[in-house]
Design a protein around this motif. Structure first.
Motif, short mmCIF file in Angstrom:
data_model
loop_
_atom_site.label_atom_id
_atom_site.label_comp_id
_atom_site.label_asym_id
_atom_site.label_seq_id
_atom_site.Cartn_x
_atom_site.Cartn_y
_atom_site.Cartn_z
N ALA A 47 9.61 4.47 0.41
CA ALA A 47 8.58 4.60 1.45
C ALA A 47 8.05 3.23 1.87
CB ALA A 47 7.44 5.48 0.95
N GLY A 48 7.93 2.31 0.90
CA GLY A 48 7.50 0.96 1.22
C GLY A 48 8.46 0.27 2.17
N SER A 49 9.74 0.49 1.95
CA SER A 49 10.75 -0.10 2.84
C SER A 49 10.68 0.51 4.25
CB SER A 49 12.16 0.10 2.26
OG SER A 49 12.28 -0.56 1.01
N ILE A 50 10.47 1.82 4.32
CA ILE A 50 10.33 2.47 5.62
C ILE A 50 9.10 1.95 6.36
CG2 ILE A 50 9.91 4.68 6.77
CD1 ILE A 50 11.51 6.02 4.50
N VAL A 100 0.83 -1.21 0.00
CA VAL A 100 0.00 0.00 0.00
C VAL A 100 0.87 1.25 0.00
CG1 VAL A 100 -1.58 1.37 1.42
CG2 VAL A 100 -2.02 -1.06 1.06
N ILE A 101 1.83 1.32 0.92
CA ILE A 101 2.68 2.51 1.02
C ILE A 101 3.55 2.66 -0.22
CG2 ILE A 101 4.52 3.61 2.34
CD1 ILE A 101 1.77 3.64 3.69
N GLU A 102 4.03 1.55 -0.77
CA GLU A 102 4.85 1.61 -1.99
C GLU A 102 4.03 2.15 -3.15
OE1 GLU A 102 7.06 -1.49 -5.03
OE2 GLU A 102 7.00 -1.97 -2.89
N ARG A 103 2.78 1.73 -3.26
CA ARG A 103 1.94 2.21 -4.35
C ARG A 103 1.63 3.70 -4.21
NH1 ARG A 103 -2.66 -1.68 -6.62
NH2 ARG A 103 -0.74 -2.92 -6.67
N LEU A 104 1.54 4.16 -2.98
CA LEU A 104 1.22 5.57 -2.75
C LEU A 104 2.44 6.47 -2.88
CD1 LEU A 104 -1.18 5.27 0.32
CD2 LEU A 104 -1.81 6.05 -1.96
#
Length: 462
Positions: free
Chosen positions: A285-288, A276-280
């Protein structure tokens, strides 16, 4: 018996903020992040949110039972003391409290193992692990948690608040991102016609087993009852705040996820939050986000092992378990033998089992003795005691208690025949062990002095 060091009281140094923090970080472990796709699969559609709502309702009703008991008997060990007092300290209470400690020595390390396995599984988003590397990570997490808990309770209270902030920050980021950046339509509409009976009769029951696992921990403060300041007030308030707060966060998080990723796709995602975060916001951000989820999982294990380490201690200090577990650290004043033993078993279990099986086994093992047993015990206590004996009184008594008994029975059946049998087998073995030790020690039911007492009432009680 034990030395004076063994039986020294635990210091009451945890306030409302620390108690609530320990409850909430216990509740929000790796569970909601790895269970979310499973619940969507089991419900087979967008109405999966109802499984999370059901889990919240069950937890809130059950928290009322825990609140009455915790406020009235704020001692280390939680359910150990509730069962002992409710069923009679000289008769059936001995057996029920022993069975609780017996199953805790198995299921508490399973809870720790489930969190550690989930941690290692989710960490593979950052670094691809093979099977043995995952096991090494999960085992290492248990060791690190045990080392962090090897300290005074006031230090643990400060650590818990820091971890709580990390939990809230992680969930808030996920929720904000989904609500502001998601484009999918989400609906709470229930299926109509014949499908509705199947939803609530099968899918909802099985899915609720998974969601309830994610809410477990609202009662952690009861295990730490001997270390809570003003417990008759703080214990109920901290539990009710925890359940309501986590329910809102869970529902908002699930809503946010399916606003970003369609439920048809989300149900197959192994790293749903990271996706979800990676797509946004992109790959970095996805890794964080993954790193923050791992902090949440770590925080939950911290609270879980802390609470359960007080259960064998309470039983041993009461003379009903191996005396070595009653030992307190000579300078830091915490039950270090109990902590180290459960940590060691959790380490071993984290190397042996799979996450999905552990989750269901945990619930199946606990429901009969702990959840149903202490709910019935509260009814017995109300029959024997005056209303004023309970500092906290639930509304509409006894309706919530009867609902709890019925709901937990339904959830127990929903775990499936294999897990029901395994849970009952653990109870059966515990009864055998208790009878053997009771005969050796000439305790009930082999104590002639107790034979004339009524079945469920301790002759020493009013």
């Amino acid at each position: 018996m034990s030395t004076s060091t063994d039986s020294a009281p635990l210091p009451r140094r945890l306030g409302l903020l620390q108690a609530t923090a320990l409850n909430m970080i216990d509740m929000v472990g790796i569970g909601p992040f790895v269970v979310l796709p499973l619940v969507i699969q089991l419900m087979g559609g967008p109405h999966f949110l109802w499984a999370w709502i059901l889990g919240a309702v069950i937890s809130l009703i059950d928290a009322l039972v825990w609140s009455e008991l915790g406020a009235a008997y704020p001692q280390a060990g939680g359910s150990y003391n509730f069962l002992k007092i409710a069923y009679g300290e000289k008769r059936w209470g001995k057996l029920l409290s022993f069975l609780y400690v017996w199953q805790t020595m198995i299921q508490a390390p399973l809870v720790v193992a489930s969190g550690a396995i989930g941690f290692a599984q989710y960490a593979s988003y950052l670094i691809p692990f093979d099977e043995w590397q995952r096991k090494a990570v999960s085992g290492g997490v248990v060791i690190l948690i045990t080392m962090l808990l090897y300290r005074k309770i006031e230090s643990i209270g400060r650590i818990s608040i820091l971890l709580w902030v990390c939990v809230l920050a992680t969930l808030s980021w996920i929720i904000w991102g989904g609500l502001t950046g998601g484009q999918q339509t989400v609906s709470l509409a229930l299926p109509s016609g014949e499908a509705i009976s199947g939803l609530f009769g099968a899918g909802l029951g099985i899915a609720s087993v998974k969601t309830i696992y994610c809410y477990l921990g609202y009662y952690n403060v009861c295990h730490l009852g001997g270390e809570i300041r003003n417990p008759s007030r703080i214990i109920p308030i901290s539990m009710l705040i925890s359940v309501v707060g986590i329910a809102v966060l869970y529902l908002a998080m699930n809503w946010s996820v399916v606003k970003v990723i369609p439920w048809q796709e989300a149900q197959h995602s192994e790293f749903i939050i990271s996706a979800v975060i990676e797509r946004l916001y992109g790959t970095r951000a996805g890794s964080i986000a993954t790193f923050m989820v791992l902090i949440v999982a770590f925080s939950s294990l911290f609270a879980v092992l802390l609470g359960y380490s007080r259960v064998p201690y309470a039983a041993a200090a009461d003379g009903q378990f191996f005396p070595i577990f009653a030992k307190l650290h000579p300078t830091r004043h915490f039950p270090y033998i109990s902590l180290l033993f459960l940590g060691a078993l959790g380490f071993g279990f984290s190397l042996l089992f799979r996450l999905s099986d552990v989750i269901t086994a945990i619930l199946a093992m606990r429901i009969v003795v702990q959840f149903i047993g202490q709910a019935i015990g509260l009814l017995l206590l109300h029959r024997r005691k005056q209303t004023g004996s309970f500092p906290f009184r639930m509304p509409l008594y006894p309706l919530p208690v009867l609902l709890v008994i019925g709901i937990w029975t339904f959830i127990f059946i929903s775990t499936g025949q294999a897990f029901m049998l395994s849970g009952l087998t653990v109870i059966g073995l515990g009864i055998v062990v208790y009878l053997i030790t009771a005969r050796i020690r000439k305790q009930w039911p082999f104590d002639a002095a107790s034979q004339s007492a009524s079945p469920l009432v301790d002759p020493a009680e009013p």
